[in-house]
Design an enzyme around this catalytic site. Structure first.
Site, PDB file in Angstrom:
ATOM      1  N   HIS A 105      18.377  27.327   5.454  1.00 21.58           N
ATOM      2  CA  HIS A 105      19.198  26.548   6.739  1.00 21.58           C
ATOM      3  C   HIS A 105      18.191  26.964   7.723  1.00 21.58           C
ATOM      4  O   HIS A 105      17.730  27.965   7.797  1.00 21.58           O
ATOM      5  CB  HIS A 105      20.478  26.916   6.717  1.00 21.58           C
ATOM      6  CG  HIS A 105      21.310  26.698   5.708  1.00 21.58           C
ATOM      7  ND1 HIS A 105      21.483  28.026   4.804  1.00 21.58           N
ATOM      8  CD2 HIS A 105      22.364  25.829   5.528  1.00 21.58           C
ATOM      9  CE1 HIS A 105      22.482  27.656   3.846  1.00 21.58           C
ATOM     10  NE2 HIS A 105      23.016  26.295   4.202  1.00 21.58           N
ATOM     11  N   ASP A 108      18.877  30.373   9.388  1.00 20.49           N
ATOM     12  CA  ASP A 108      18.735  31.516   8.400  1.00 20.49           C
ATOM     13  C   ASP A 108      17.256  32.100   8.777  1.00 20.49           C
ATOM     14  O   ASP A 108      17.124  33.343   8.815  1.00 20.49           O
ATOM     15  CB  ASP A 108      18.660  30.964   6.858  1.00 20.49           C
ATOM     16  CG  ASP A 108      19.910  30.641   6.384  1.00 20.49           C
ATOM     17  OD1 ASP A 108      20.754  30.735   6.917  1.00 20.49           O
ATOM     18  OD2 ASP A 108      19.703  29.636   5.267  1.00 20.49           O
ATOM     19  N   GLU A 236      24.752  17.491  -1.299  1.00 20.49           N
ATOM     20  CA  GLU A 236      25.341  18.528  -2.321  1.00 20.49           C
ATOM     21  C   GLU A 236      26.842  18.645  -2.373  1.00 20.49           C
ATOM     22  O   GLU A 236      27.364  18.757  -1.274  1.00 20.49           O
ATOM     23  CB  GLU A 236      24.959  20.087  -1.710  1.00 20.49           C
ATOM     24  CG  GLU A 236      25.388  21.198  -2.535  1.00 20.49           C
ATOM     25  CD  GLU A 236      24.807  22.275  -2.197  1.00 20.49           C
ATOM     26  OE1 GLU A 236      25.748  23.422  -2.240  1.00 20.49           O
ATOM     27  OE2 GLU A 236      23.770  22.618  -1.673  1.00 20.49           O
ATOM     28  N   GLU A 272      25.820  22.145  -7.682  1.00 20.11           N
ATOM     29  CA  GLU A 272      26.070  23.697  -7.759  1.00 20.11           C
ATOM     30  C   GLU A 272      27.153  23.896  -8.796  1.00 20.11           C
ATOM     31  O   GLU A 272      28.017  23.111  -8.673  1.00 20.11           O
ATOM     32  CB  GLU A 272      26.546  24.369  -6.222  1.00 20.11           C
ATOM     33  CG  GLU A 272      26.760  25.706  -6.481  1.00 20.11           C
ATOM     34  CD  GLU A 272      27.140  26.357  -4.898  1.00 20.11           C
ATOM     35  OE1 GLU A 272      28.095  26.812  -4.880  1.00 20.11           O
ATOM     36  OE2 GLU A 272      26.385  25.822  -4.040  1.00 20.11           O
ATOM     37  N   HIS A 275      30.340  24.721  -7.374  1.00 23.39           N
ATOM     38  CA  HIS A 275      31.159  23.621  -6.512  1.00 23.39           C
ATOM     39  C   HIS A 275      31.805  23.030  -7.650  1.00 23.39           C
ATOM     40  O   HIS A 275      32.861  22.130  -7.627  1.00 23.39           O
ATOM     41  CB  HIS A 275      29.986  22.887  -5.806  1.00 23.39           C
ATOM     42  CG  HIS A 275      29.738  23.651  -4.491  1.00 23.39           C
ATOM     43  ND1 HIS A 275      28.955  23.062  -3.433  1.00 23.39           N
ATOM     44  CD2 HIS A 275      29.986  24.891  -3.899  1.00 23.39           C
ATOM     45  CE1 HIS A 275      28.643  24.015  -2.526  1.00 23.39           C
ATOM     46  NE2 HIS A 275      29.432  24.883  -2.878  1.00 23.39           N
ATOM     47  N   ASP A 300      21.814  24.293  -7.540  1.00 19.49           N
ATOM     48  CA  ASP A 300      21.970  25.770  -7.131  1.00 19.49           C
ATOM     49  C   ASP A 300      22.710  26.461  -8.159  1.00 19.49           C
ATOM     50  O   ASP A 300      23.806  26.396  -8.462  1.00 19.49           O
ATOM     51  CB  ASP A 300      23.021  25.301  -5.845  1.00 19.49           C
ATOM     52  CG  ASP A 300      22.330  25.309  -4.664  1.00 19.49           C
ATOM     53  OD1 ASP A 300      20.937  24.992  -4.589  1.00 19.49           O
ATOM     54  OD2 ASP A 300      22.906  25.371  -3.634  1.00 19.49           O
ATOM     55  N   ASP A 313      30.156  32.615  -5.719  1.00 15.37           N
ATOM     56  CA  ASP A 313      28.696  32.608  -5.689  1.00 15.37           C
ATOM     57  C   ASP A 313      27.988  33.730  -6.497  1.00 15.37           C
ATOM     58  O   ASP A 313      27.361  34.642  -5.691  1.00 15.37           O
ATOM     59  CB  ASP A 313      28.039  32.548  -4.197  1.00 15.37           C
ATOM     60  CG  ASP A 313      28.402  31.318  -3.513  1.00 15.37           C
ATOM     61  OD1 ASP A 313      28.437  30.213  -4.281  1.00 15.37           O
ATOM     62  OD2 ASP A 313      28.303  31.010  -2.366  1.00 15.37           O
ATOM     63  N   ASP A 343      21.550  30.290  -5.250  1.00 19.01           N
ATOM     64  CA  ASP A 343      22.519  30.017  -4.243  1.00 19.01           C
ATOM     65  C   ASP A 343      23.483  31.334  -4.737  1.00 19.01           C
ATOM     66  O   ASP A 343      24.624  30.958  -5.018  1.00 19.01           O
ATOM     67  CB  ASP A 343      23.134  28.719  -4.308  1.00 19.01           C
ATOM     68  CG  ASP A 343      24.037  28.728  -3.083  1.00 19.01           C
ATOM     69  OD1 ASP A 343      23.917  29.802  -2.218  1.00 19.01           O
ATOM     70  OD2 ASP A 343      24.623  27.564  -2.967  1.00 19.01           O
TER      71      ASP A 343
END
Length: 440
Positions: A105, A108, A236, A272, A275, A300, A313, A343
């Site tokens: 990001h 980040d 995503e 992901e 998710h 991810d 995660d 991720d």
């Protein structure tokens, strides 16, 4: 080049492949990036990437407690020096793991400034530094993105915010993030709608919000293409958290949105694992739905916890689950645009820096082992034949005529009357599961 001059993982050398009998925790037991699996090497099937946010910014605070991780690269009162240190740590770890990609990001990379102008200047400073390191080490971003969910201005969403001023601020932020992604030669760009949804339908016009989201994505695409971005834009999916209901609920929801607003030529899906499970699906289900529409962009990689109802995660080490996923990926020729981004984050009580390295080694080994197992299943077993035979009635006779669009409803009734009650044909789920278990 300005560097911290400090090695953050001095006791860890380059991680090498030593084979499955190795007892060395700092070695790969299955991941040999040069091993040929069919027509590709493991390194080609599994284009690994490190998540900048989890690996180099996660200090493990949570709603019930303060941070537990003291990451040495974060300790400086100058934001630029912190960003340099973080970059040094990231590139050191990637080099030691043999990972050639990272995902980020915008903030980040460096802390957001007090206003838009300061933020843009900071991003230019750190991207200059990252570009030098990339050119030196042969590393590049798998994808970049903009954090449109953390700042208080986005409490009611970004592109779906009721206030145009907030939407415009989000647009400015995406422009800067796209500029940095183009500068760093990022292969793709992601949109994750962390707050693109709603908490209560009572005060929400979903029609306006989704139309604005489509327009927002369109202008972002147009800007990127005009300024030389040749990669793929990813959406995503995630069903909820932080919003109660997000517009990018799952793969098929996003596909419907993209086709409705004619965005499917430029956008694909970044799927992901955690998710998928939050949406009530499995990872392999979401992969298959994306592949069925030629819309898988990237993945991810992580896993959730069956006893927790949120996005934990964790690093992916479930071989059975990963083999399911790799069967789908291999059957469909691999991941064309993206790769395998970790991720994932170490646990709150895993406070040593070595834990971060071991987590990545374990995840890379798990994916390698699953890839090898999936390839063997496809080439050494009857898996593909068994699966194909379940649908053999559509390959001949009236079944094929139906598939070819030659039968109407009256034809179906005539067939049913002539042949009576259908026989039960077992789906053989246990046989398939046994087969997968045999190869892992």
């Amino acid at each position: 080049m300005t560097t911290s001059g400090k090695e953050f993982f001095p006791e860890i050398g380059k991680i090498k492949y030593e084979g499955k009998d190795s007892k060395n925790p700092y070695a790969f037991r299955y991941y040999d990036k040069d091993l040929m699996v069919g027509e590709k090497t493991l390194g080609k099937w599994l284009k690994f990437s490190i998540a900048y946010w989890h690996s180099f910014g996660n200090i493990s605070s949570d709603p019930f407690g303060k941070a537990t991780k003291a990451l040495p690269w974060l300790y400086h009162n100058d934001s630029v020096k912190v960003a340099y240190n973080k970059a040094d740590a990231a590139f050191e770890l990637m080099a030691k793991l043999g990972i050639d990609h990272y995902c980020f990001h915008d903030f980040d990379l460096i802390d957001e400034g007090d206003d838009l102008t300061e933020s843009e200047v900071r991003l230019q400073i750190i991207s200059d530094y990252l570009l030098e390191k990339q050119n030196e080490m042969g590393i590049r971003p798998l994808w970049g993105t903009a954090n449109l969910f953390s700042h208080p201005r986005y409490m009611n969403g970004a592109a779906t915010n009721p206030d145009f001023h907030v939407l415009a601020s989000a647009g400015a932020q995406v422009k800067n993030a796209l500029d940095v992604s183009i500068k760093l030669n990022a292969e793709n760009f992601v949109f994750w709608g962390g707050r693109e949804g709603y908490m209560s339908i009572i005060n929400t016009s979903t029609k306006i919000e989704k139309e604005n989201l489509a327009r927002f994505l369109s202008v972002c695409r147009d800007y990127g293409r005009k300024n030389g971005f040749k990669g793929t834009f990813f959406i995503e999916p995630k069903p909820m958290e932080p919003c109660k209901h997000q517009y990018d609920y799952d793969v098929e929801t996003v596909l419907g949105f993209l086709y409705k607003y004619k965005l499917e030529k430029d956008f694909k899906l970044n799927v992901e694992v955690n998710h998928a499970t939050l949406a009530g699906h499995t990872f392999e289900h979401e992969l298959q739905m994306a592949y069925d529409n030629n819309m898988l962009g990237s993945i991810d990689a992580n896993r959730g916890d069956m006893q927790n109802g949120w996005d934990t995660d964790q690093f992916p080490i479930d071989i059975f689950e990963l083999t399911h996923a790799m069967l789908i990926i291999l059957e469909n020729g691999g991941i064309v645009d993206g790769g395998v981004n970790f991720d994932a984050k170490t646990r709150r009580d895993s406070t040593d820096l070595e834990d971060l390295i071991i987590a990545h080694i374990a995840g890379m080994d798990a994916f390698a082992r699953a890839t090898i197992a999936a390839y063997r299943i496809l080439t050494e077993s009857n898996y593909a034949e068994w699966k194909r035979n379940r649908y053999q009635s559509y390959s001949k006779g009236l079944g094929k005529d139906f598939s070819d669009g030659k039968l109407d409803l009256e034809d179906l009734k005539d067939f049913a009357l002539e042949h009576g009650e259908p026989l039960q044909i077992s789906g053989k789920q246990e046989r398939f599961e046994q087969l997968i278990s045999m190869f892992i």
